[in-house]
Scaffold this active site. Structure first.
Site, PDB file in Angstrom:
ATOM      1  N   LYS A 124       0.874  -1.183   0.000  1.00  0.00           N
ATOM      2  CA  LYS A 124       0.000   0.000   0.000  1.00  0.00           C
ATOM      3  C   LYS A 124       0.901   1.221   0.000  1.00  0.00           C
ATOM      4  O   LYS A 124       2.031   1.161   0.491  1.00  0.00           O
ATOM      5  CB  LYS A 124      -0.890   0.010   1.250  1.00  0.00           C
ATOM      6  N   ASP A 164      -7.085   4.179  -4.572  1.00  0.00           N
ATOM      7  CA  ASP A 164      -7.718   4.026  -3.254  1.00  0.00           C
ATOM      8  C   ASP A 164      -8.357   5.389  -2.973  1.00  0.00           C
ATOM      9  O   ASP A 164      -8.612   6.155  -3.921  1.00  0.00           O
ATOM     10  CB  ASP A 164      -6.673   3.626  -2.187  1.00  0.00           C
TER      11      ASP A 164
HETATM   12  P1  NDP Z   1     -12.953   7.494  -2.900  1.00  0.00           P
HETATM   13  O1  NDP Z   1     -11.920   8.515  -2.658  1.00  0.00           O
HETATM   14  O2  NDP Z   1     -13.465   7.276  -4.280  1.00  0.00           O
HETATM   15  O3  NDP Z   1     -14.218   7.758  -1.956  1.00  0.00           O
HETATM   16  C1  NDP Z   1     -14.079   7.833  -0.580  1.00  0.00           C
HETATM   17  C2  NDP Z   1     -15.400   8.252   0.014  1.00  0.00           C
HETATM   18  O4  NDP Z   1     -15.315   8.148   1.438  1.00  0.00           O
HETATM   19  C3  NDP Z   1     -15.756   9.696  -0.279  1.00  0.00           C
HETATM   20  O5  NDP Z   1     -17.153   9.846  -0.286  1.00  0.00           O
HETATM   21  C4  NDP Z   1     -15.134  10.420   0.910  1.00  0.00           C
HETATM   22  O6  NDP Z   1     -15.734  11.667   1.205  1.00  0.00           O
HETATM   23  C5  NDP Z   1     -15.408   9.449   2.026  1.00  0.00           C
HETATM   24  N1  NDP Z   1     -14.398   9.561   3.068  1.00  0.00           N
HETATM   25  C6  NDP Z   1     -13.045   9.499   2.910  1.00  0.00           C
HETATM   26  N2  NDP Z   1     -12.449   9.695   4.090  1.00  0.00           N
HETATM   27  C7  NDP Z   1     -13.419   9.881   4.988  1.00  0.00           C
HETATM   28  C8  NDP Z   1     -13.424  10.135   6.387  1.00  0.00           C
HETATM   29  N3  NDP Z   1     -12.288  10.235   7.074  1.00  0.00           N
HETATM   30  N4  NDP Z   1     -14.635  10.266   7.010  1.00  0.00           N
HETATM   31  C9  NDP Z   1     -15.788  10.180   6.312  1.00  0.00           C
HETATM   32  N5  NDP Z   1     -15.846   9.957   4.983  1.00  0.00           N
HETATM   33  C10 NDP Z   1     -14.673   9.804   4.345  1.00  0.00           C
HETATM   34  O7  NDP Z   1     -12.352   6.135  -2.310  1.00  0.00           O
HETATM   35  P2  NDP Z   1     -12.789   4.641  -2.606  1.00  0.00           P
HETATM   36  O8  NDP Z   1     -14.251   4.572  -2.841  1.00  0.00           O
HETATM   37  O9  NDP Z   1     -11.860   4.092  -3.611  1.00  0.00           O
HETATM   38  O10 NDP Z   1     -12.428   3.930  -1.224  1.00  0.00           O
HETATM   39  C11 NDP Z   1     -13.363   3.828  -0.139  1.00  0.00           C
HETATM   40  C12 NDP Z   1     -12.919   2.733   0.807  1.00  0.00           C
HETATM   41  O11 NDP Z   1     -12.869   1.478   0.085  1.00  0.00           O
HETATM   42  C13 NDP Z   1     -11.525   2.886   1.410  1.00  0.00           C
HETATM   43  O12 NDP Z   1     -11.530   2.336   2.712  1.00  0.00           O
HETATM   44  C14 NDP Z   1     -10.644   2.034   0.510  1.00  0.00           C
HETATM   45  O13 NDP Z   1      -9.468   1.611   1.165  1.00  0.00           O
HETATM   46  C15 NDP Z   1     -11.595   0.876   0.246  1.00  0.00           C
HETATM   47  N6  NDP Z   1     -11.288   0.079  -0.943  1.00  0.00           N
HETATM   48  C16 NDP Z   1     -11.226   0.656  -2.179  1.00  0.00           C
HETATM   49  C17 NDP Z   1     -10.975  -0.115  -3.291  1.00  0.00           C
HETATM   50  C18 NDP Z   1     -11.009   0.451  -4.668  1.00  0.00           C
HETATM   51  O14 NDP Z   1     -10.956  -0.347  -5.617  1.00  0.00           O
HETATM   52  N7  NDP Z   1     -11.105   1.746  -4.858  1.00  0.00           N
HETATM   53  C19 NDP Z   1     -10.691  -1.562  -3.160  1.00  0.00           C
HETATM   54  C20 NDP Z   1     -10.887  -2.082  -1.828  1.00  0.00           C
HETATM   55  C21 NDP Z   1     -11.153  -1.267  -0.763  1.00  0.00           C
HETATM   56  P3  NDP Z   1     -15.120  13.050   0.614  1.00  0.00           P
HETATM   57  O15 NDP Z   1     -15.613  13.111  -0.799  1.00  0.00           O
HETATM   58  O16 NDP Z   1     -15.666  14.087   1.506  1.00  0.00           O
HETATM   59  O17 NDP Z   1     -13.621  12.915   0.690  1.00  0.00           O
END
Ligand code: NDP
Length: 445
Positions: A124, A164
């Protein structure tokens, strides 16, 4: 191995890394029995070699904003374990990024990748740079500066990063471009690439779709169907939106979504048109979920996560780590939630997990439920190696069968005496055994 002693020692050596310790503790306490059934593991001190990353790169990333001001962020890559394949794992850009968070994510990734049935080790990386509020050019300059330092450590058979939080198609494109220029090669060193330059169909959808496929398998064990179920999702990024899309296709009702500022509640379920609006709002206009509430006149809870405010059958946390605590878990259960399937990595605190297991609801930890993303990344690597691209249907079918296989492994290793499937134990033991056997075979490295 005495799990408590190992964890205490890690706490002593890495006192400022709570997320890393939390992730290690969850795994060690569930694999302790199986580990101790194999005394040779202890002779090789396998557990310490598995908990401590192979190596960590840390570097300064200097870049210039649109006004000419110079900024310095930290950049990291944690190469955790490559016993079963090249290092593989996403890059996170978020102001909260630190070594503890990246070490926990890389550790989790090793077991998750092992579960996928594909040949990928765990890694990561990321930076405390936040793309939020930055122009396209600023994001591009940052990505280029990040890769100017990292490019030497990655490669198609060495370490393959992906997206991510804060890293989507735009950022992967800029990083891939810079990598290609520095390394003077066009290979599949990143996954999540654009379709025009080696990306795989279904990769953007894979984590969300995969989570729903896993959920369907869990529901099946209780003779339940997804149609008409009310689902609370957190987040409105990549994972959340494609989870919602698949749920809508299957006739479920998505009653909430959120971002880091607050959450929306739509009791009758978000429509496809409303989901399209969210997709554009977050990906094109880079706006806030509050604007959805203003546009459609639904309830908005400023600064709140969805768990206390919504009546739901299923929760699919898809934002970030530790976003469901013990109180949230108790509220969900009291409101009738029968299943939690994690799109995010480690979104439930240990207290929340205890509540889910005590109530014997269906509970899938992220390393099983969200493994669809990295699985299709593995399929992207396979397509790149073959210099071919597969149809969306082919990739989607492979994704379905991988999620089903992961579910089978969880059932095999996680079914308890009373028949309850403990997916935490199942995923940890299945993921661990494959990596452990590979490490034993390869000697002390
Ligand atoms: P994105 O950046 O596309 O979306 C993240 C979302 O979560 C946004 O809506 C963001 O809000 C919100 N968010 C981020 N940080 C916080 C926080 N501290 N408190 C509240 N809301 C928060 O990321 P992903 O969708 O890619 O990833 C989401 C999760 O899924 C993560 O945990 C990631 O590790 C996991 N994941 C992702 C994969 C992938 O293929 N992308 C694969 C496997 C797991 P805002 O817009 O306000 O920042």
């Amino acid at each position: 191995m005495n799990a408590v002693a190992v964890i205490d020692e890690l706490k002593r050596r890495f006192p400022n890394e709570p997320e890393y310790i939390q992730a290690v503790e969850e795994v060690l306490t569930t694999i302790e029995d199986v580990y101790n059934e194999n005394p040779e593991f202890d002779r090789y001190n396998l557990i310490e070699r598995l908990c401590i990353p192979d190596r960590i790169f840390a570097f300064r990333v200097s870049w210039v904003d649109d006004k000419g001001k110079v900024h310095n962020n930290m950049g990291y890559r944690v190469q955790h374990n490559n016993a079963i394949g090249p290092y593989k794992g996403g890059i996170r850009f978020h102001s909260s990024v630190n070594l503890s968070i990246l070490k926990f994510l890389a550790f989790e990734q090793t077991f998750k990748n092992s579960l996928t049935t594909l040949a990928m080790g765990g890694a990561k990386g990321g930076s405390d740079f936040s793309p939020r509020g930055k122009s396209d050019m600023e994001v591009m300059r940052f990505c280029q500066a990040f890769i100017q330092e990292l490019w030497r450590q990655i490669g198609p058979d060495t370490d393959v990063p992906a997206g991510d939080i804060g890293v989507g198609g735009r950022e992967v494109g800029y990083m891939f471009g810079e990598y290609k220029k520095m390394a003077r090669e066009f290979t599949g060193t990143f996954t999540g690439k654009g379709i025009e330059f080696g990306g795989s169909l279904i990769r953007p959808e894979a984590t969300g779709y995969g989570n729903v496929y896993f959920l369907l398998e869990m529901l099946k064990t209780r003779g339940l169907d997804i149609e008409g179920k009310r689902v609370a999702i957190s987040g409105s990024g990549n994972v959340a939106t494609y989870t919602a899309q698949k749920l809508l296709q299957l006739g479920a009702k998505v009653v909430s979504m959120s971002d880091s500022d607050g959450s929306i509640y739509v009791p009758d379920g978000i429509t496809q048109e409303q989901l399209d609006y969210i997709f554009k709002l977050k990906n094109i206009y880079r706006g806030r979920i509050r604007e959805f509430a203003e546009e459609y006149g639904c309830q908005y809870f400023e600064g709140e996560r969805p768990w206390h405010h919504v009546a739901c059958d299923i929760a699919m946390p898809s934002a970030t780590q530790n976003e469901i605590d013990g109180d949230d878990a108790r509220a969900l259960i009291a409101n009738g939630c029968i299943a939690v399937s994690e799109g995010a990595n480690m979104p439930s605190t240990p207290d929340a997990i205890r509540e889910f297991l005590k109530a014997q609801i269906l509970y899938a930890p992220g390393k099983a439920a969200n493994a669809g993303g990295v699985s299709v990344s593995g399929l992207e690597m396979a397509q790149n190696s073959q210099k071919l691209s597969w149809s969306a249907e082919e990739v989607d079918n492979k994704l379905k069968s991988i999620m089903s296989e992961i579910h089978k492994q969880c059932v095999k290793y996680g079914t308890e005496k009373d028949g309850y499937i403990n997916y935490v134990r199942g995923a940890n033991v299945a993921g661990f055994m494959k990596v452990a056997r590979a490490m034993m075979a390869q000697g002390i490295l």
